[in-house]
Design a protein around this motif. Structure first.
Motif, PDB file in Angstrom:
ATOM      1  N   VAL A 132       0.820  -1.209   0.000  1.00  0.00           N
ATOM      2  CA  VAL A 132       0.000   0.000   0.000  1.00  0.00           C
ATOM      3  C   VAL A 132       0.856   1.262   0.000  1.00  0.00           C
ATOM      4  CG1 VAL A 132      -1.702   1.354   1.296  1.00  0.00           C
ATOM      5  CG2 VAL A 132      -1.919  -1.139   1.144  1.00  0.00           C
ATOM      6  N   ILE A 133       1.810   1.350   0.942  1.00  0.00           N
ATOM      7  CA  ILE A 133       2.513   2.624   1.129  1.00  0.00           C
ATOM      8  C   ILE A 133       3.640   2.854   0.115  1.00  0.00           C
ATOM      9  CG2 ILE A 133       1.978   2.625   3.586  1.00  0.00           C
ATOM     10  CD1 ILE A 133       4.915   2.027   4.145  1.00  0.00           C
ATOM     11  N   ILE A 134       4.264   1.787  -0.398  1.00  0.00           N
ATOM     12  CA  ILE A 134       5.398   2.001  -1.303  1.00  0.00           C
ATOM     13  C   ILE A 134       4.952   2.623  -2.620  1.00  0.00           C
ATOM     14  CG2 ILE A 134       7.372   0.947  -2.453  1.00  0.00           C
ATOM     15  CD1 ILE A 134       7.412   1.021   0.663  1.00  0.00           C
ATOM     16  N   PRO A 135       3.880   2.140  -3.264  1.00  0.00           N
ATOM     17  CA  PRO A 135       3.436   2.820  -4.484  1.00  0.00           C
ATOM     18  C   PRO A 135       3.080   4.291  -4.239  1.00  0.00           C
ATOM     19  CG  PRO A 135       2.444   0.646  -4.353  1.00  0.00           C
ATOM     20  CD  PRO A 135       3.104   0.897  -3.033  1.00  0.00           C
ATOM     21  N   ILE A 136       2.416   4.572  -3.115  1.00  0.00           N
ATOM     22  CA  ILE A 136       2.077   5.963  -2.794  1.00  0.00           C
ATOM     23  C   ILE A 136       3.341   6.792  -2.652  1.00  0.00           C
ATOM     24  CG2 ILE A 136       1.060   7.473  -1.027  1.00  0.00           C
ATOM     25  CD1 ILE A 136      -0.929   5.222  -0.421  1.00  0.00           C
ATOM     26  N   MET A 137       4.301   6.243  -1.920  1.00  0.00           N
ATOM     27  CA  MET A 137       5.561   6.930  -1.657  1.00  0.00           C
ATOM     28  C   MET A 137       6.315   7.205  -2.953  1.00  0.00           C
ATOM     29  SD  MET A 137       8.690   5.364   0.599  1.00  0.00           S
ATOM     30  CE  MET A 137       9.174   4.146  -0.635  1.00  0.00           C
ATOM     31  N   ALA A 138       6.489   6.168  -3.754  1.00  0.00           N
ATOM     32  CA  ALA A 138       7.287   6.289  -4.977  1.00  0.00           C
ATOM     33  C   ALA A 138       6.591   7.161  -6.017  1.00  0.00           C
ATOM     34  CB  ALA A 138       7.571   4.900  -5.553  1.00  0.00           C
ATOM     35  N   ILE A 139       5.298   6.938  -6.227  1.00  0.00           N
ATOM     36  CA  ILE A 139       4.571   7.693  -7.246  1.00  0.00           C
ATOM     37  C   ILE A 139       4.474   9.165  -6.854  1.00  0.00           C
ATOM     38  CG2 ILE A 139       2.318   7.996  -8.340  1.00  0.00           C
ATOM     39  CD1 ILE A 139       1.992   4.935  -8.207  1.00  0.00           C
ATOM     40  N   GLY A 140       4.237   9.437  -5.568  1.00  0.00           N
ATOM     41  CA  GLY A 140       4.158  10.819  -5.111  1.00  0.00           C
ATOM     42  C   GLY A 140       5.464  11.567  -5.313  1.00  0.00           C
ATOM     43  N   TYR A 141       6.571  10.928  -4.946  1.00  0.00           N
ATOM     44  CA  TYR A 141       7.875  11.577  -5.102  1.00  0.00           C
ATOM     45  C   TYR A 141       8.219  11.749  -6.578  1.00  0.00           C
ATOM     46  CZ  TYR A 141      12.575  12.894  -3.599  1.00  0.00           C
ATOM     47  OH  TYR A 141      13.738  13.586  -3.349  1.00  0.00           O
ATOM     48  N   LEU A 142       7.893  10.732  -7.381  1.00  0.00           N
ATOM     49  CA  LEU A 142       8.147  10.800  -8.819  1.00  0.00           C
ATOM     50  C   LEU A 142       7.304  11.902  -9.463  1.00  0.00           C
ATOM     51  CD1 LEU A 142       9.482   9.604 -11.353  1.00  0.00           C
ATOM     52  CD2 LEU A 142       7.621   7.941 -11.467  1.00  0.00           C
ATOM     53  N   ALA A 143       6.052  12.038  -9.054  1.00  0.00           N
ATOM     54  CA  ALA A 143       5.176  13.066  -9.606  1.00  0.00           C
ATOM     55  C   ALA A 143       5.713  14.462  -9.302  1.00  0.00           C
ATOM     56  CB  ALA A 143       3.760  12.909  -9.049  1.00  0.00           C
ATOM     57  N   MET A 144       6.208  14.654  -8.086  1.00  0.00           N
ATOM     58  CA  MET A 144       6.780  15.948  -7.732  1.00  0.00           C
ATOM     59  C   MET A 144       7.996  16.261  -8.598  1.00  0.00           C
ATOM     60  SD  MET A 144       6.820  18.716  -5.963  1.00  0.00           S
ATOM     61  CE  MET A 144       5.749  18.502  -4.530  1.00  0.00           C
ATOM     62  N   ALA A 145       8.868  15.259  -8.784  1.00  0.00           N
ATOM     63  CA  ALA A 145      10.062  15.468  -9.600  1.00  0.00           C
ATOM     64  C   ALA A 145       9.692  15.764 -11.055  1.00  0.00           C
ATOM     65  CB  ALA A 145      10.959  14.236  -9.531  1.00  0.00           C
ATOM     66  N   LEU A 146       8.697  15.063 -11.578  1.00  0.00           N
ATOM     67  CA  LEU A 146       8.257  15.308 -12.958  1.00  0.00           C
ATOM     68  C   LEU A 146       7.699  16.723 -13.111  1.00  0.00           C
ATOM     69  CD1 LEU A 146       6.551  11.905 -13.897  1.00  0.00           C
ATOM     70  CD2 LEU A 146       8.705  12.838 -14.796  1.00  0.00           C
ATOM     71  N   PHE A 147       7.008  17.192 -12.094  1.00  0.00           N
ATOM     72  CA  PHE A 147       6.494  18.566 -12.131  1.00  0.00           C
ATOM     73  C   PHE A 147       7.636  19.568 -12.181  1.00  0.00           C
ATOM     74  CE2 PHE A 147       5.087  22.423  -9.852  1.00  0.00           C
ATOM     75  CZ  PHE A 147       4.082  22.825 -10.719  1.00  0.00           C
ATOM     76  N   VAL A 148       8.658  19.324 -11.363  1.00  0.00           N
ATOM     77  CA  VAL A 148       9.833  20.205 -11.354  1.00  0.00           C
ATOM     78  C   VAL A 148      10.516  20.187 -12.726  1.00  0.00           C
ATOM     79  CG1 VAL A 148      12.154  20.520 -10.391  1.00  0.00           C
ATOM     80  CG2 VAL A 148      10.223  20.038  -8.872  1.00  0.00           C
ATOM     81  N   ILE A 149      10.624  19.000 -13.312  1.00  0.00           N
ATOM     82  CA  ILE A 149      11.252  18.887 -14.638  1.00  0.00           C
ATOM     83  C   ILE A 149      10.440  19.650 -15.683  1.00  0.00           C
ATOM     84  CG2 ILE A 149      11.783  17.271 -16.510  1.00  0.00           C
ATOM     85  CD1 ILE A 149      12.487  15.212 -14.326  1.00  0.00           C
ATOM     86  N   LEU A 150       9.117  19.536 -15.624  1.00  0.00           N
ATOM     87  CA  LEU A 150       8.261  20.197 -16.615  1.00  0.00           C
ATOM     88  C   LEU A 150       8.362  21.720 -16.535  1.00  0.00           C
ATOM     89  CD1 LEU A 150       5.039  17.958 -16.506  1.00  0.00           C
ATOM     90  CD2 LEU A 150       6.674  18.196 -18.395  1.00  0.00           C
ATOM     91  N   ILE A 151       8.431  22.257 -15.316  1.00  0.00           N
ATOM     92  CA  ILE A 151       8.504  23.718 -15.200  1.00  0.00           C
ATOM     93  C   ILE A 151       9.906  24.243 -15.498  1.00  0.00           C
ATOM     94  CG2 ILE A 151       6.589  23.808 -13.553  1.00  0.00           C
ATOM     95  CD1 ILE A 151       8.599  24.165 -11.297  1.00  0.00           C
TER      96      ILE A 151
END
Length: 485
Positions: free
Chosen positions: A212-231
């Motif tokens: 339960v927690i690992i997908p949330i952890m990994a996807i959340g951190y990855l989503a934040m990094a992708l947002f930073v990359i996009l901007i």
């Protein structure tokens, strides 16, 4: 106390200082070449494990996916947030390139050590298995080498179950106090309570929580990094060039140049993904798979997730920001936090605190299971020993959280991890011909158009637990019948 600290500092110098990293690199390259780049051959296969395995659940086993997520939860921790920042601070942007390089090599090492853990795993009679370096040393090398397995098990308990869990508790409490103003006592009570509830459920509950927690952890951190990359999309090519040019000495960002980049990249990469250290095989052995190589491939994917994906997220956040200054002396967590804040605002500090909480908790339950597995090897499945360990772990997590200086007591953790890593690498080198036989068995069955199934009877010279593979052989029959022509 000073003589004891000096003794462990000497051990650290003799392992992490000069022996361990070259050993890890040389063996990883050797495994890659002799196996004909096995980690790349099965790269696309790795992603299939992300699908749930209902067959494992029906039989009460821990699935391959669940074992993967437990090991990812253990590998992904403070090293992915603070460790990457330290590597960049001390080695420059080029350290990131060498982290990638050692991860690609380490995928082969992880594949072989986890394949061995699966091959020599022991059936526990309740749908679960136990395995890992201590057991493949004993069953693979023989009873004469049990003393080596005992050294490994003792170091594993001391370093991971006690030392690193105190550090994780300290990290969570420190982050909560810094960003939320929460007193360490309350963080300690909450963290210790949750830890107790999870570890008292054994590996099955640990696996369910991780699922339960690992997908949330990994996807959340990855989503934040992708947002930073996009901007910062137009800055990405320059960042990649900065990483590559610094890695090969074409540009010098810090004192030491290319040498510092290589040293820091290899050191932090190996410390983060744990390939070859012998920790992940303890978890890899619990999975229900038809062939040992199946889980070896999966655990190679764990290294890829840890370093190529998660560590890269942290590196990109730092290098695309304006906080990082080459040669500046700044704490690793602070550098990552300030870089994230510079991109998206002050609320990012709370996001990072949440990420640290999940990263640390997943590491705590992973570290506990490593200790449990080692203890069962030393004492057998004695309930009293396991209860004492669980109580001790809850206490250590609480102590690490409430006392800012408590982790200084566990200064022996890194040196002992160096010892267990050397023991594991020595065993890997000696057992590599066996691991290669198992890999070739997998490849031969694939070449014949079959679903690879491990049959212990095909390896009569090995001390294998035949009961651990009875389900795999039975379940493979209908799969082969439904296989398209």
């Amino acid at each position: 106390m000073a003589p004891i600290e000096d003794f462990f500092n000497l051990i650290s110098d003799l392992t992490w200082g000069w022996a361990l990293i070259p050993f890890l690199v040389v063996l990883g390259v050797f495994f890659t070449l002799v196996s004909k780049f096995v980690q790349f051959q099965y790269f696309t296969t790795m992603f299939r494990v992300l699908r749930p395995d209902p067959e494992a659940g029906r039989r009460g086993h821990v699935s391959s996916r669940e074992a993967l997520l437990v090991s990812v939860g253990g590998r992904v921790g403070g090293g992915n947030i603070a460790g990457v920042a330290v590597a960049i601070t001390l080695g420059g942007p080029g350290a990131v390139f060498w982290m990638w390089a050692i991860a690609l090599v380490g995928m082969a090492t992880s594949l072989f050590e986890c394949t061995l853990a699966q091959a020599f795993k022991e059936d526990q009679g309740d749908g679960t298995y136990r395995g890992g370096p201590a057991r493949y040393i004993t069953h693979g090398l023989g009873a004469d080498y049990r003393w080596l397995a005992v050294i490994y098990a003792v170091c594993l308990i001391a370093a991971f179950a006690f030392g690193f869990n105190a550090f994780q508790g300290n990290t969570v409490a420190g982050a909560a106090q810094e960003s939320l103003g929460l007193d360490r006592l309350w963080t300690g009570i909450g963290l210790a309570t949750i830890t107790g509830l999870v570890v008292y459920g054994g590996i099955k509950r640990i696996a369910k929580v991780a699922d339960v927690i690992i997908p949330i952890m990994a996807i959340g951190y990855l989503a934040m990094a992708l947002f930073v990359i996009l901007i910062n999309l137009f800055e990405v090519p320059g960042m990649i060039w900065q990483i590559v040019s610094n890695a090969f000495g074409w540009q010098e960002a810090v004192g030491g140049g290319m040498g510092a980049a290589i040293s820091q990249g290899l050191r932090r990469g190996l410390f983060s993904n744990e390939a070859g250290l012998g920790s992940a095989p303890n978890v890899a052995a619990v999975a229900y798979v038809p062939h040992p190589v199946n889980q070896g491939i999966v655990q190679a994917f764990s290294v890829f997730i840890d370093t190529i994906i998660i560590c890269s997220c942290t590196a990109f956040v730092i290098l695309l920001g304006d906080v990082y200054q080459p040669g500046a002396d700044i704490d690793g967590v602070v550098l990552t936090q300030q870089s994230l804040v510079s991109h998206v605002g002050e609320w990012a500090s709370y996001f990072l605190t949440g990420a640290i909480l999940l990263f640390a908790f997943s590491s705590i339950i992973y570290n506990y299971y490593l200790g449990e597995n080692a203890l069962t090897f030393l004492t057998g499945n004695k309930p009293v020993a396991l209860h004492l360990l669980r109580i001790a772990i809850v206490g250590v997590v609480f102590l690490g959280a409430i006392a800012p200086g408590a982790t200084a007591v566990f200064f022996f953790s890194d040196p002992l991890m160096g010892i267990l890593a050397l023991v594991n690498l020595l065993a890997l080198a000696m057992l590599f011909p066996t691991a290669l036989r198992v890999l070739n068995d997998f490849r031969d069955q694939q070449a014949a158009g079959k679903v690879p199934v491990f049959n212990p009877a095909d390896f009569p010279d090995l001390d294998l637990d035949h009961k651990a593979w009875s389900d795999a052989a039975a379940d493979a029959v209908p799969k082969e019948r439904t296989r398209p022509a």
